[in-house]
Scaffold this motif. Structure first.
Motif, PDB file in Angstrom:
ATOM      1  N   VAL A 243       3.525   3.607  -2.143  1.00  0.00           N
ATOM      2  CA  VAL A 243       3.310   2.241  -1.682  1.00  0.00           C
ATOM      3  C   VAL A 243       4.562   1.848  -0.905  1.00  0.00           C
ATOM      4  N   LYS A 244       4.406   1.720   0.399  1.00  0.00           N
ATOM      5  CA  LYS A 244       5.566   1.505   1.274  1.00  0.00           C
ATOM      6  C   LYS A 244       6.062   0.071   1.187  1.00  0.00           C
ATOM      7  N   GLU A 245       5.118  -0.843   1.402  1.00  0.00           N
ATOM      8  CA  GLU A 245       5.518  -2.245   1.365  1.00  0.00           C
ATOM      9  C   GLU A 245       4.364  -3.065   0.813  1.00  0.00           C
ATOM     10  N   HIS A 246       4.713  -4.236   0.272  1.00  0.00           N
ATOM     11  CA  HIS A 246       3.708  -5.081  -0.343  1.00  0.00           C
ATOM     12  C   HIS A 246       3.960  -6.517   0.067  1.00  0.00           C
ATOM     13  N   ASP A 247       2.921  -7.167   0.539  1.00  0.00           N
ATOM     14  CA  ASP A 247       3.066  -8.546   0.975  1.00  0.00           C
ATOM     15  C   ASP A 247       2.562  -9.467  -0.129  1.00  0.00           C
ATOM     16  N   PRO A 248       3.469 -10.182  -0.826  1.00  0.00           N
ATOM     17  CA  PRO A 248       3.060 -10.974  -1.984  1.00  0.00           C
ATOM     18  C   PRO A 248       2.082 -12.089  -1.609  1.00  0.00           C
ATOM     19  N   SER A 249       2.168 -12.612  -0.412  1.00  0.00           N
ATOM     20  CA  SER A 249       1.296 -13.741  -0.072  1.00  0.00           C
ATOM     21  C   SER A 249      -0.157 -13.311   0.065  1.00  0.00           C
ATOM     22  N   THR A 250      -0.429 -12.171   0.700  1.00  0.00           N
ATOM     23  CA  THR A 250      -1.803 -11.710   0.875  1.00  0.00           C
ATOM     24  C   THR A 250      -2.208 -10.710  -0.198  1.00  0.00           C
ATOM     25  N   GLY A 251      -1.238 -10.107  -0.854  1.00  0.00           N
ATOM     26  CA  GLY A 251      -1.555  -9.056  -1.823  1.00  0.00           C
ATOM     27  C   GLY A 251      -1.777  -7.721  -1.153  1.00  0.00           C
ATOM     28  N   LEU A 252      -1.704  -7.669   0.165  1.00  0.00           N
ATOM     29  CA  LEU A 252      -1.959  -6.428   0.887  1.00  0.00           C
ATOM     30  C   LEU A 252      -0.726  -5.516   0.854  1.00  0.00           C
ATOM     31  N   ALA A 253      -1.008  -4.203   0.726  1.00  0.00           N
ATOM     32  CA  ALA A 253       0.095  -3.246   0.686  1.00  0.00           C
ATOM     33  C   ALA A 253      -0.190  -2.126   1.665  1.00  0.00           C
ATOM     34  N   VAL A 254       0.860  -1.444   2.067  1.00  0.00           N
ATOM     35  CA  VAL A 254       0.707  -0.266   2.918  1.00  0.00           C
ATOM     36  C   VAL A 254       1.001   0.957   2.069  1.00  0.00           C
ATOM     37  N   VAL A 255      -0.006   1.845   1.990  1.00  0.00           N
ATOM     38  CA  VAL A 255       0.139   3.040   1.168  1.00  0.00           C
ATOM     39  C   VAL A 255       0.179   4.252   2.083  1.00  0.00           C
ATOM     40  N   GLN A 256       1.196   5.091   1.891  1.00  0.00           N
ATOM     41  CA  GLN A 256       1.284   6.289   2.716  1.00  0.00           C
ATOM     42  C   GLN A 256       0.711   7.471   1.955  1.00  0.00           C
ATOM     43  N   LEU A 257      -0.241   8.148   2.632  1.00  0.00           N
ATOM     44  CA  LEU A 257      -0.854   9.323   2.025  1.00  0.00           C
ATOM     45  C   LEU A 257      -0.683  10.447   3.036  1.00  0.00           C
ATOM     46  N   GLY A 258       0.197  11.398   2.741  1.00  0.00           N
ATOM     47  CA  GLY A 258       0.520  12.405   3.750  1.00  0.00           C
ATOM     48  C   GLY A 258       1.109  11.703   4.959  1.00  0.00           C
ATOM     49  N   ASN A 259       0.510  11.936   6.130  1.00  0.00           N
ATOM     50  CA  ASN A 259       1.023  11.262   7.320  1.00  0.00           C
ATOM     51  C   ASN A 259       0.177  10.052   7.696  1.00  0.00           C
ATOM     52  N   GLN A 260      -0.705   9.646   6.796  1.00  0.00           N
ATOM     53  CA  GLN A 260      -1.575   8.505   7.086  1.00  0.00           C
ATOM     54  C   GLN A 260      -1.071   7.245   6.416  1.00  0.00           C
ATOM     55  N   LEU A 261      -1.318   6.142   7.030  1.00  0.00           N
ATOM     56  CA  LEU A 261      -0.990   4.869   6.406  1.00  0.00           C
ATOM     57  C   LEU A 261      -2.290   4.139   6.099  1.00  0.00           C
ATOM     58  N   LEU A 262      -2.450   3.709   4.836  1.00  0.00           N
ATOM     59  CA  LEU A 262      -3.659   3.008   4.432  1.00  0.00           C
ATOM     60  C   LEU A 262      -3.286   1.588   4.031  1.00  0.00           C
ATOM     61  N   HIS A 263      -4.251   0.694   4.170  1.00  0.00           N
ATOM     62  CA  HIS A 263      -4.006  -0.691   3.744  1.00  0.00           C
ATOM     63  C   HIS A 263      -4.887  -1.012   2.564  1.00  0.00           C
ATOM     64  N   MET A 264      -4.276  -1.569   1.553  1.00  0.00           N
ATOM     65  CA  MET A 264      -5.023  -1.854   0.321  1.00  0.00           C
ATOM     66  C   MET A 264      -4.540  -3.134  -0.300  1.00  0.00           C
ATOM     67  N   LYS A 265      -5.437  -3.726  -1.095  1.00  0.00           N
ATOM     68  CA  LYS A 265      -5.053  -4.926  -1.821  1.00  0.00           C
ATOM     69  C   LYS A 265      -4.632  -4.519  -3.243  1.00  0.00           C
ATOM     70  N   LEU A 266      -3.467  -4.972  -3.693  1.00  0.00           N
ATOM     71  CA  LEU A 266      -2.996  -4.607  -5.034  1.00  0.00           C
ATOM     72  C   LEU A 266      -3.153  -5.772  -5.998  1.00  0.00           C
ATOM     73  N   VAL A 267      -3.238  -5.480  -7.287  1.00  0.00           N
ATOM     74  CA  VAL A 267      -3.397  -6.550  -8.274  1.00  0.00           C
ATOM     75  C   VAL A 267      -2.057  -7.192  -8.590  1.00  0.00           C
ATOM     76  N   ARG A 268      -0.947  -6.492  -8.329  1.00  0.00           N
ATOM     77  CA  ARG A 268       0.360  -7.113  -8.548  1.00  0.00           C
ATOM     78  C   ARG A 268       1.354  -6.489  -7.569  1.00  0.00           C
ATOM     79  N   ALA A 269       2.531  -7.105  -7.526  1.00  0.00           N
ATOM     80  CA  ALA A 269       3.562  -6.581  -6.628  1.00  0.00           C
ATOM     81  C   ALA A 269       4.006  -5.210  -7.120  1.00  0.00           C
ATOM     82  N   TYR A 270       4.052  -4.262  -6.171  1.00  0.00           N
ATOM     83  CA  TYR A 270       4.468  -2.925  -6.570  1.00  0.00           C
ATOM     84  C   TYR A 270       4.912  -2.182  -5.335  1.00  0.00           C
TER      85      TYR A 270
END
Ligand SMILES: Nc1ncnc2c1ncn2[C@@H]1O[C@H](COP(=O)(O)OP(=O)(O)O)[C@@H](O)[C@H]1O
Ligand SMILES: [Mg+2]
Lengths: 367, 560
Positions: A243-270
């Motif tokens: 989990v590269k970065e997490h935006d507390p206001s939207t809950g959205l995070a950037v997850v790196q998987l191999g060389n791909q970047l995915l966007h996901m909503k997390l249940v808490r800051a992490y």
């Protein structure tokens, strides 16, 4: 009848076979203890039956504290893995055994035994000796013997594991139907997750003496509480990511998987290492390059196995992950060949994201 | 989350023992064995270190090693036991191979003959061989009349002869059991690798049955070493250890209880040593075979089949000869001690008024002992299997002690322990019953343990879960399921008890003489007729008991 466990722990020597079990089973519920062999299911069941005494904690039936009530006064029915039929008694006497212990009069006994035998469709064999009967028939006798005493609690320890696959499926349906009809609180032990999913109202998944998750079959399957549950129920592909970065206001995070970047909503800051769990049947494979996919990987089929109704593949992604994939057979799609290059769609909306240790859910899958 | 301190439970434990009926059973068993086995043996051992005046000394052992009269008995015992064991193996092993691997005729009859000859007490064998091969025996006279210079059966050769014929059935039964279950695909593998038949036998088959063979060998050695009756009847001056111990004991008036104890102690050392040697040999050569394929029985040509059948029946027929002789003799007409030609019931009429007491003694003592053995055996085996702990493992060991103690020795130790206040039991029937229980309970415990281990524990648990309390469950299901198997084991103990001589001869006291003691004294005073009639009674009881045991074990097999 409700059954309540209050911090129950049982040691064998130094090792805890069950530790800190804390939950409640509802009246009339079909409750299953599920877990790999040696995880403490039988131990917990035998504590309920009173064959083992817990070292710590309290056990309640309804509001009654059961800790020192001996087994024969607990009014339970129990079905054993190896049937435990009395070999020196006829089918009838086997079923009548518990009623005789309750000093019920003869005509009543005869009536209730015959009813119980009818329920398991064995009335025609009442006078036979059980020793030369088939496993399925013996287990039916055991079931009739356990329910005829109208117990407040029915306990079953892997009752179907000695039967062949076809009979297992029929018997489990019969057991479930009987349980519903009698509306009897039932605690069922199995290591077979398919069986557990098929029959239970709720399932408790156990591992190394600890209860990992309690929930409905759907919850357990779709929303595993941790990586242990995810990998025990069904098969799961576990991919390591960050989990590269997490935006507390939207809950959205950037997850790196191999060389791909995915966007996901997390249940808490992490932020940090994470594990992605994906079911084999959720992954889709395509042989042409599709650009409309949000999260695609390129992979090569390493193994292709025909399983009748479906195909099973092992696909190696460019990042070096080995993925298990299952696809329903269809007349429209030709099965893929080994060494074929293709596009993998992970359908991340169905994936579950855990923290780096696999202990906590960061994002739940869409159903 | 709120953490509360959960209640700490768990019953009070004492040596890992839960306090219930079973702890009482365990303690009672310990008490019995301590009081009637350990304490007497310790007394015996201590006794061997004191001289006549009550001074602590090694003098008895020194005396034993110094005087040829004593140490030659030890030498003799080893000589006859080793030779008897050797011959028993030479007869039993080939016979077992022949009967399990070849299509010979009358296998059922062969087995019955072999078991029957095993079950008669050895001294009856000795006695009938005296009738046949003694100084005035039937065969001796026959041999003399055709000019063959045969002296008689007396002496060490005779003892070895009787032992070998008496005990080869142990080897036969053990080994044929092992051969029948040995995995024959191993032999076939050797065959496919080009091994010739006789080398297959030596390199594959024999090593596979070696552990069983060694167990049988130990049994034969122990029984030959401990047997009192046969060397007493046939020895005529040739002394072995049990006879020496008995003589020293009988000379008590002249006074040499210390030497009797010393001889006894040495016998215990020897049989323990034999046990360890056997364990050592078999532990290093124990192969777990899965018994995947049961050996097939080779069909034979007509001629060969008859030849092999005759070969197999030769030892079996010879070993049954004593029984036949005894029965025949018991019906001979006689005047005083002299036999006539015709048949009559004289001998039986005589025992009617002469030794009637012995018959009632044998049966009442044995019945009492069996009652105690069965109850104790079932209870103790339950403790050993279902309440296994370090304590019960120790109990298991204690129970096996009398198994390696020769009967004479156990008798002498009981006398030493209970011939003085506070407890005097010598001369009573109680001491005989106790000795029977102590000596024979291990068979029943062993067989009960075997049955219980096969009984699924969840059957008991099912009964308890259905509302039947544990003790009631024990009697309604466990005991009920054990009984057929226990009884068939107990009948073997019963047969051993009614035929028991070596302990009874030490412990009896006029009014408590048993049949076997009476046979012994009748034969010693040359009343062959009454001796034979008594022996016939024992034999008939033995045969009937064995038939019952056979039926019971068939029953229990159908239940399990
Ligand atoms: N009677 C016992 N004594 C010692 N250890 C036991 C006993 N019963 C179970 N165990 C141990 O406790 C753990 C849990 O066993 P169990 O409850 O039988 O597991 P399951 O039924 O889930 O396969 C295992 O590690 C097992 O070895
Ligand atoms: Mg289990």
């Amino acid at each position: 009848m409700k059954v309540r466990f209050d911090q129950i722990t049982k040691y064998f020597g130094q090792a805890a076979a069950v530790s800190g079990a804390e939950f409640t089973i509802d009246d009339g519920e079909f409750f299953t203890l599920l877990g790999p062999s040696g995880c403490g299911k039988t131990t917990l069941l035998r504590i309920i039956a009173g064959f083992y005494q817990q070292d710590q904690g309290d056990l309640y039936f309804g509001s009654k504290l059961m800790n020192i009530v001996p087994t024969h006064q607990r009014n339970i029915g129990m079905v054993f893995q190896n049937y435990a039929i009395f070999p020196h008694m006829s089918v009838f006497d086997n079923v009548a055994y518990g009623l005789k212990a309750r000093n019920i009069n003869k005509t009543q006994i005869a009536k209730r035994v015959m009813e119980a035998l009818e329920m398991v469709e064995l009335q025609h064999l009442r006078d036979r000796s059980p020793s030369d009967m088939s496993g399925g028939q013996q287990q039916r006798i055991a079931l009739a013997r356990a329910v005829v005493i109208e117990p407040e609690l029915l306990l079953m320890d892997e009752p179907l594991s000695n039967l062949d696959a076809k009979l297992r499926i029929k018997m489990r349906a019969d057991i479930r139907a009987l349980q519903k009809k009698l509306n009897i609180t039932t605690i069922y032990v199995t290591h077979d997750q398919e069986e557990a999913l098929a029959v239970s109202d709720r399932i408790a998944v156990m591992s190394r003496g600890v209860i990992q998750q309690i929930g409905s079959p759907r919850d357990i399957y779709l929303k595993p509480a941790n990586q242990t549950v995810a990998s025990f129920i069904g098969t799961s592909n576990l991919l390591e990511g960050i989990v590269k970065e997490h935006d507390p206001s939207t809950g959205l995070a950037v997850v790196q998987l191999g060389n791909q970047l995915l966007h996901m909503k997390l249940v808490r800051a992490y932020v940090g290492k994470a594990l992605l769990s994906i079911r084999p049947e959720r992954i889709r494979l395509f042989d042409n390059m599709r650009s409309d996919l949000a999260h695609k990987l390129i992979g090569i089929v390493r193994q292709s196995t025909f399983l009748g109704g479906k195909m099973h593949y092992v696909v190696e992604s460019e990042q070096g992950h080995l993925l298990e994939v299952e696809q329903q057979m269809s007349v429209l799609i030709e099965p893929f060949e080994e060494n074929q290059r293709l596009v993998v769609d992970l359908q991340l909306e169905h994936a579950v994201l855990f923290d780096g240790k696999g202990e906590e859910v960061l994002n739940f899958a869409a159903p | 989350m709120l953490h509360r301190k959960a209640t700490r439970l768990g019953r009070r434990n004492w040596f890992g023992l839960k306090w219930d009926v079973w702890s009482v059973v365990t303690l009672a068993a310990f008490a019995f064995l301590t009081f009637f086995v350990v304490y007497p043996l310790v007394s015996l051992l201590l006794n061997s270190f004191y001289d006549q005046t009550g001074k602590l000394t090694l003098g008895n052992y020194w005396e034993f090693l110094r005087l040829k009269y004593y140490y030659s008995a030890l030498f003799n015992s080893f000589k006859i036991s080793i030779l008897a064991t050797l011959f028993a193996v030479l007869i039993g092993l080939p016979l077992a191979y022949l009967s399990t691997r070849y299509q010979i005729r009358g296998k059922g009859a062969l087995n019955i003959l072999v078991i029957l000859s095993l079950m008669s007490p050895p001294f009856i064998g000795a006695y009938s061989w005296i009738l046949l091969l003694g100084n005035n025996g039937v065969i001796t006279r026959l041999l003399h009349s055709i000019g063959i210079p045969f002296t008689s059966i007396y002496g060490w050769q005779g003892i070895v002869f009787v032992f070998a014929l008496q005990f080869y059935p142990h080897i036969y039964l053990y080994v044929s059991g092992a051969l029948r279950t040995a995995d024959s695909s191993l032999e076939e593998a050797a065959e496919s690798l080009g091994m010739p038949a006789w080398r297959r036998l030596l390199t594959v088959t024999l090593p596979l049955v070696l552990p069983t063979l060694s167990a049988g060998t130990l049994l034969v050695f122990m029984e030959s070493f401990a047997d009192f009756g046969t060397p007493m009847l046939l020895g005529q001056g040739y002394k072995v250890m049990p006879v020496l111990a008995y003589e020293q004991f009988i000379n008590e008036m002249g006074g040499n209880m210390s030497m009797a104890s010393t001889v006894s102690a040495l016998m215990i050392v020897c049989s323990t040593l034999a046990l360890f040697v056997q364990r050592f040999v078999s532990s290093r050569k124990n192969y777990a075979t899965s018994g995947m394929r049961i050996a097939k029985v080779k069909p034979l040509s007509r001629k060969k089949s008859w030849l092999f059948t005759i070969i197999a029946f030769v030892p079996a027929s010879i070993s049954i000869l004593p029984q036949a002789t005894v029965i025949y003799t018991s019906f001979l007409e006689r005047k005083g001690p002299v036999f006539h030609r015709g048949f009559s019931l004289d001998s039986y009429i005589q025992i009617g008024y002469k030794v009637q007491k012995a018959i009632t003694n044998t049966f009442s003592f044995s019945l009492m002992a069996m009652g105690i053995i069965i109850v104790m055996g079932v209870l103790i085996s339950y403790v050993l299997v279902r309440r296994a702990s370090r304590l019960t493992a120790f109990l298991d060991g204690l129970i096996m002690i009398p198994y390696i103690i020769p009967g004479t020795v156990l008798g002498i130790s009981l006398i030493i322990a209970f011939n003085k206040p506070p407890i005097i039991l010598t001369g009573t029937w109680i001491i005989i019953v106790i000795a029977y229980v102590a000596r024979k309970i291990s068979y029943t415990v062993r067989s009960s343990v075997g049955i219980l281990q096969q009984l699924d524990r969840s059957v008991e648990e099912a009964s308890i879960s259905l509302g039947v309390p544990p003790m009631k469950t024990f009697f309604k299901t466990t005991v009920r399921l054990m009984i057929p198997g226990v009884m068939s084991g107990a009948i073997i103990s019963w047969v051993a008890v009614i035929n028991e001589l070596s302990t009874s001869i030490v412990l009896y006291h006029g009014a408590t003489a048993t049949i076997s003691v009476s046979i012994y004294s009748e034969v010693f005073s040359s009343n062959y007729g009454t001796g034979a009639a008594l022996a016939t009674i024992l034999s008939v009881c033995t045969i009937i008991s064995l038939i019952i045991a056979n039926c019971l074990s068939r029953d229990s097999r159908t239940i399990a």
